[in-house]
Design a protein around this motif. Structure first.
Motif, mmCIF file in Angstrom:
data_model
loop_
_atom_site.group_PDB
_atom_site.id
_atom_site.type_symbol
_atom_site.label_atom_id
_atom_site.label_comp_id
_atom_site.label_asym_id
_atom_site.label_seq_id
_atom_site.Cartn_x
_atom_site.Cartn_y
_atom_site.Cartn_z
ATOM 1 N N ASP A 184 0.851 -1.189 0.000
ATOM 2 C CA ASP A 184 0.000 0.000 0.000
ATOM 3 C C ASP A 184 0.888 1.242 0.000
ATOM 4 O O ASP A 184 1.648 1.467 0.948
ATOM 5 C CB ASP A 184 -0.865 -0.019 1.270
ATOM 6 N N LEU A 186 0.197 4.419 0.428
ATOM 7 C CA LEU A 186 -0.210 5.359 1.470
ATOM 8 C C LEU A 186 0.241 6.781 1.171
ATOM 9 O O LEU A 186 0.622 7.544 2.062
ATOM 10 C CB LEU A 186 0.312 4.901 2.843
ATOM 11 N N GLU A 187 0.168 7.132 -0.089
ATOM 12 C CA GLU A 187 0.412 8.518 -0.515
ATOM 13 C C GLU A 187 -0.261 8.721 -1.868
ATOM 14 O O GLU A 187 -0.453 7.778 -2.637
ATOM 15 C CB GLU A 187 1.905 8.811 -0.627
ATOM 16 N N THR A 188 -0.654 9.956 -2.143
ATOM 17 C CA THR A 188 -1.282 10.270 -3.415
ATOM 18 C C THR A 188 -1.135 11.769 -3.676
ATOM 19 O O THR A 188 -0.518 12.492 -2.879
ATOM 20 C CB THR A 188 -2.763 9.843 -3.424
ATOM 21 N N SER A 198 0.982 16.954 -2.561
ATOM 22 C CA SER A 198 1.334 15.609 -2.140
ATOM 23 C C SER A 198 0.805 15.370 -0.729
ATOM 24 O O SER A 198 1.012 16.180 0.174
ATOM 25 C CB SER A 198 2.853 15.423 -2.166
ATOM 26 N N VAL A 199 0.089 14.259 -0.548
ATOM 27 C CA VAL A 199 -0.510 13.957 0.757
ATOM 28 C C VAL A 199 -0.201 12.514 1.148
ATOM 29 O O VAL A 199 -0.002 11.647 0.293
ATOM 30 C CB VAL A 199 -2.045 14.169 0.744
ATOM 31 N N THR A 200 -0.145 12.273 2.432
ATOM 32 C CA THR A 200 -0.049 10.900 2.929
ATOM 33 C C THR A 200 -1.439 10.406 3.298
ATOM 34 O O THR A 200 -2.351 11.193 3.558
ATOM 35 C CB THR A 200 0.879 10.821 4.153
ATOM 36 N N VAL A 201 -1.594 9.080 3.314
ATOM 37 C CA VAL A 201 -2.893 8.464 3.517
ATOM 38 C C VAL A 201 -2.905 7.723 4.854
ATOM 39 O O VAL A 201 -2.066 6.860 5.107
ATOM 40 C CB VAL A 201 -3.210 7.474 2.379
ATOM 41 N N GLN A 202 -3.866 8.074 5.698
ATOM 42 C CA GLN A 202 -4.102 7.343 6.938
ATOM 43 C C GLN A 202 -5.381 6.524 6.748
ATOM 44 O O GLN A 202 -6.473 7.078 6.701
ATOM 45 C CB GLN A 202 -4.240 8.298 8.113
ATOM 46 N N LEU A 232 -6.391 12.304 4.596
ATOM 47 C CA LEU A 232 -5.268 12.738 3.775
ATOM 48 C C LEU A 232 -4.580 13.902 4.482
ATOM 49 O O LEU A 232 -5.231 14.873 4.882
ATOM 50 C CB LEU A 232 -5.752 13.161 2.390
ATOM 51 N N SER A 234 -1.246 16.695 4.810
ATOM 52 C CA SER A 234 -0.084 17.400 4.257
ATOM 53 C C SER A 234 0.173 18.650 5.089
ATOM 54 O O SER A 234 -0.720 19.155 5.787
ATOM 55 C CB SER A 234 -0.308 17.788 2.791
ATOM 56 N N ARG A 239 -5.464 18.220 7.553
ATOM 57 C CA ARG A 239 -6.096 16.905 7.523
ATOM 58 C C ARG A 239 -7.425 16.985 6.764
ATOM 59 O O ARG A 239 -8.273 17.830 7.088
ATOM 60 C CB ARG A 239 -6.323 16.376 8.945
#
Length: 256
Positions: A184, A186-188, A198-202, A232, A234, A239
């Motif tokens: 996974d 876990l970023e998009t 650019s964001v990370t995914v929780q 998401l 960044s 959030r």
């Protein structure tokens, strides 16, 4: 030697199972690869995010594969695969299935079979069915580790349809679990007003569901959807509550 009474009871049990519409699970779910036979499928996968106020985000992968059975009737079936992911160079190799399909090997390197879909029955994701199958019957499959389109979790498998002539069975799978999928990212990337972030995914709790048809243990068609709430994150945006969904589609096709 069985006594006449025992033999009669066995015949009665088999006849009763047929009368109730029950069929041997092995005839439907054990891969019956024939030496020298060809098998082929076409497949696709999509990964999408939906966040209010941002453009929709989607990534797609598609391709095809042709399998040439080398030793299909062996305890560890071996097949040559020629595959082509669209937009990438084609590839090939030798595939071997072990542990009734729970382990797959590629050019001699063996790993747990964690593909969400594939050529054949995989007890790692589908669990161990009862000895006979009938329409409406269900069993529980506990998935111990992350896999391609899901998390560790519990899944219910239900028999939707049986065709004793072709030894085809359609199964519904539905399950839930927490955590990340196998590999996974876990970023998009989110886009708003032409600007990319650019964001990370929780990830939140995942729910997956879909239908698969097997013919003598070989996949004829497969559709699986997984959905989960995500946060998401960044430094620029903070959030953001969003929703993610992924799905796979796989269908058998005549080999070219």
């Amino acid at each position: 030697m069985k006594s006449p009474i025992v033999a009669l009871l066995m015949v009665f049990a088999a006849t009763s199972a047929q009368a109730l519409g029950a069929e041997s699970a092995a005839a439907y779910l054990t891969p019956a690869f024939r030496d020298g036979a060809l098998y082929a499928d076409v497949f696709s996968r999509a990964i999408a995010f939906d966040a209010a106020g941002f453009d929709g985000s989607v990534r797609r992968v598609s391709g095809s594969a042709i399998y040439h059975s080398i030793t299909g009737a062996a305890a560890h079936p071996r097949l040559r695969i020629d595959y082509h992911y669209d937009g990438r160079p084609p590839g090939d190799g030798i595939v071997e299935f072990r542990d009734d399909g729970a382990t797959s090997c590629f050019d001699g390197k063996c790993t747990p079979n964690t593909d969400a879909s594939g050529l054949a029955w995989n007890p790692r994701l589908w669990g161990r069915p009862p000895g006979t199958l009938r329409v409406g019957q269900s069993w529980i499959a506990d998935i111990a580790a992350p896999w391609e389109l899901g998390t560790p979790g519990r899944q219910t498998v239900t028999v939707i349809a049986l065709d004793p002539v072709s030894h085809s069975v359609t199964l519904k799978r539905e399950g839930d679990g927490d955590g990340a999928y196998l590999d996974d990212p876990l970023e998009t990337i989110l886009v708003r007003d032409g600007h990319s972030y650019s964001v990370t995914v929780q990830p939140g709790r995942s729910h997956w569901y879909g239908y698969t048809t097997f013919r003598a243990g070989v996949v004829v068609s497969d559709e699986l959807m997984v959905e989960r709430p995500v946060i998401l994150v960044s430094g620029q945006l903070g959030r953001i509550a969003a929703r993610q969904r992924e799905y796979i589609l796989l269908d058998a096709m005549p080999p070219a």
